[in-house]
Design an enzyme around this catalytic site. Sequence first.
Site, short mmCIF file in Angstrom:
data_model
loop_
_atom_site.label_atom_id
_atom_site.label_comp_id
_atom_site.label_asym_id
_atom_site.label_seq_id
_atom_site.Cartn_x
_atom_site.Cartn_y
_atom_site.Cartn_z
N LYS A 183 32.77 43.24 37.49
CA LYS A 183 33.20 41.91 37.99
C LYS A 183 33.55 42.00 39.48
CE LYS A 183 37.70 40.49 37.37
NZ LYS A 183 38.24 40.07 38.68
N ASN A 184 34.35 43.01 39.81
CA ASN A 184 34.87 43.08 41.18
C ASN A 184 33.81 43.47 42.20
OD1 ASN A 184 37.28 42.32 40.15
ND2 ASN A 184 38.35 44.27 40.49
N CYS A 206 44.96 35.75 38.78
CA CYS A 206 46.05 36.09 37.86
C CYS A 206 47.40 36.03 38.57
CB CYS A 206 45.85 37.50 37.33
SG CYS A 206 44.53 37.61 36.14
N ARG A 209 50.28 37.91 46.23
CA ARG A 209 48.91 37.96 46.72
C ARG A 209 48.67 37.06 47.94
NH1 ARG A 209 44.99 38.66 41.51
NH2 ARG A 209 44.05 40.29 42.71
N ASP A 241 44.68 48.24 38.12
CA ASP A 241 44.03 47.48 37.05
C ASP A 241 44.05 48.21 35.71
OD1 ASP A 241 43.56 45.41 38.74
OD2 ASP A 241 41.40 45.71 38.93
N ARG A 246 38.01 36.18 31.61
CA ARG A 246 37.69 36.14 33.04
C ARG A 246 36.93 37.41 33.43
NH1 ARG A 246 42.34 36.47 36.59
NH2 ARG A 246 40.58 36.96 37.90
C1 UD1 Z 1 41.21 43.38 44.26
C2 UD1 Z 1 40.69 43.31 42.84
C3 UD1 Z 1 41.81 43.49 41.85
C4 UD1 Z 1 42.56 44.77 42.14
C5 UD1 Z 1 43.00 44.83 43.59
C6 UD1 Z 1 43.63 46.17 43.98
C7 UD1 Z 1 38.79 41.82 43.02
C8 UD1 Z 1 38.20 40.50 42.66
N1 UD1 Z 1 40.05 42.01 42.66
O1 UD1 Z 1 42.11 42.28 44.43
O2 UD1 Z 1 41.24 43.56 40.54
O3 UD1 Z 1 43.71 44.82 41.31
O4 UD1 Z 1 41.87 44.64 44.47
O5 UD1 Z 1 42.77 47.20 43.67
O6 UD1 Z 1 38.13 42.67 43.59
N2 UD1 Z 1 47.96 41.94 50.27
C9 UD1 Z 1 48.75 41.38 51.26
N3 UD1 Z 1 48.13 40.55 52.15
C10 UD1 Z 1 46.80 40.26 52.11
C11 UD1 Z 1 46.00 40.85 51.09
C12 UD1 Z 1 46.62 41.69 50.19
O7 UD1 Z 1 49.95 41.62 51.34
O8 UD1 Z 1 46.31 39.50 52.96
C13 UD1 Z 1 48.59 42.84 49.29
C14 UD1 Z 1 48.53 42.26 47.88
O9 UD1 Z 1 49.60 41.38 47.63
C15 UD1 Z 1 48.61 43.52 47.04
C16 UD1 Z 1 47.85 44.55 47.89
O10 UD1 Z 1 47.84 44.05 49.22
O11 UD1 Z 1 49.95 43.92 46.93
C17 UD1 Z 1 46.42 44.81 47.45
O12 UD1 Z 1 45.71 43.59 47.41
P1 UD1 Z 1 44.12 43.52 47.59
O13 UD1 Z 1 43.58 44.91 47.73
O14 UD1 Z 1 43.82 42.54 48.67
O15 UD1 Z 1 43.68 42.95 46.18
P2 UD1 Z 1 42.58 41.86 45.90
O16 UD1 Z 1 41.47 42.00 46.86
O17 UD1 Z 1 43.24 40.54 45.73
#
Ligand code: UD1
Length: 427
Positions: A22-23, A116, A121, A305, A397
């Site tokens: 998915k990711n 989720c 986030r 995850d 999902r």
């Molecule tokens: C992706 C994955 C999700 C996985 C996560 C971490 C997809 C669709 N989802 O989510 O399954 O759990 O990576 O491996 O690929 N953060 C900030 N500011 C930002 C962006 C992120 O503070 O602008 C923080 C988030 O709150 C979190 C951490 O950074 O604590 C990691 O987030 P991120 O790697 O961005 O996760 P996703 O891309 O949302």
Amino acid sequence: MEKFFIKGGNKLYGKAVVQTSKNATLPILSACILTKNKVVINKIPNITDIDNMLEILKSLNVKCTRIGSTVTLNPKNAKNIKVDCKLARTMRSSVFLLGSMLGRFKTAFLSLPGGCKIGARPIDIHIDALKKLNVSVEEVGDYLYFNATRAKANRVKLRLASVGATENIIEFASTLKGKTTILNPAREPEIVDLCNFLNLMGAKIYGAGTKKITIYGVDSLYGAIYTPMGDRIVAGTLMIATAMCGGDVTLENAVPYQNENIIKKLVKMGCQIDIKSDIIHIVRERPLVSIGKIVTGFYPEFPTDLQSMMTVLSCTLMQPTYIRERVFENRFLIVDELKKMGANISKMDENCIVVRAGELKGCEVCARDLRGGASLILAGLVAEGTTIVTGVQFIERGYEQIEQVLSSLNADIKKYEQKSSDNNLNS
Ligand code: UD1
């Protein structure tokens, strides 16, 4: 309302083919609008996040034809319109469209993304990185408006190795004139898969999977035919399920090196695991022992995850396990549901729990996020009696027909639609 009904106690045996990731597939689909040519994506997983992403692309006038598990996208006449708030909020991945929309149209509107409820986030890292590339951002009503007409390639250092932010910058910089460097990028295998796809389309991206990614912007990208990688989180879920239930399971399309961290932990606990190209063979015969603590982190550390699945596995061990969550602040949503089943879990602090031996007993529990939901199914596989899992929509999902995959491995799990007007169970 659909529910999973699981009778615990069966060992798992057999072979399963791991679904496509998915990711990996979501950012790959979003990257399609960077070209004006046809793109064919094979082995698309049949899950609702993908359905939603295709709906979003259709709303941008991308022609999407799905035959079986193959999707053909024709983005020639893609239009730059605001992504419908309701659609965008159905999943977090709508934020991944930002980089490709800016690459294609130079401007983009983004409503605050969904997904989720596993933490705040925020998207500050995405925004700061785009600002470094001279993209302007302003709030317009419920939307953020991004303007990249004066964008310039640059060096971008990410505060945290965010997966989504890394993907957005890669997509945007693929067709941005000059050399863009990302320092402290996410190193997840899904990033490498996205870059392989973009490079196949003619992008010039180097260093994916390392601590520095360099992108030389090209004028335009070609079409491509691509099959995204297997889902390492689904593979991990099935490995943990086998470790909990006992048995002998072979997983195909599993790309073992991407799951090295979890494989090492399960072996330490007492599982036998053999790996061969894209096959993982796991056998669990004797009782497992705790490895004491599990700490999540950015790849190649233990994946957040798979944290909730390990929490459930830890409930079945005689020795205590400390679990520290370092990526998302709200990833212990299943603890209260597991406690309803008899789990012995205490909170040490906001980000750490200790799981002690406890007898899990079947009851009705509610999934509130994707990975937590899958973990509740795993709890049902080892609980005494019948476990009913609601909140099926969260699990679907990301997991393709999880009940069929687990049934084919000898689990006793069925999905029923329970009508509120009567008590009959209709499959
Ligand atoms: C992706 C994955 C999700 C996985 C996560 C971490 C997809 C669709 N989802 O989510 O399954 O759990 O990576 O491996 O690929 N953060 C900030 N500011 C930002 C962006 C992120 O503070 O602008 C923080 C988030 O709150 C979190 C951490 O950074 O604590 C990691 O987030 P991120 O790697 O961005 O996760 P996703 O891309 O949302």
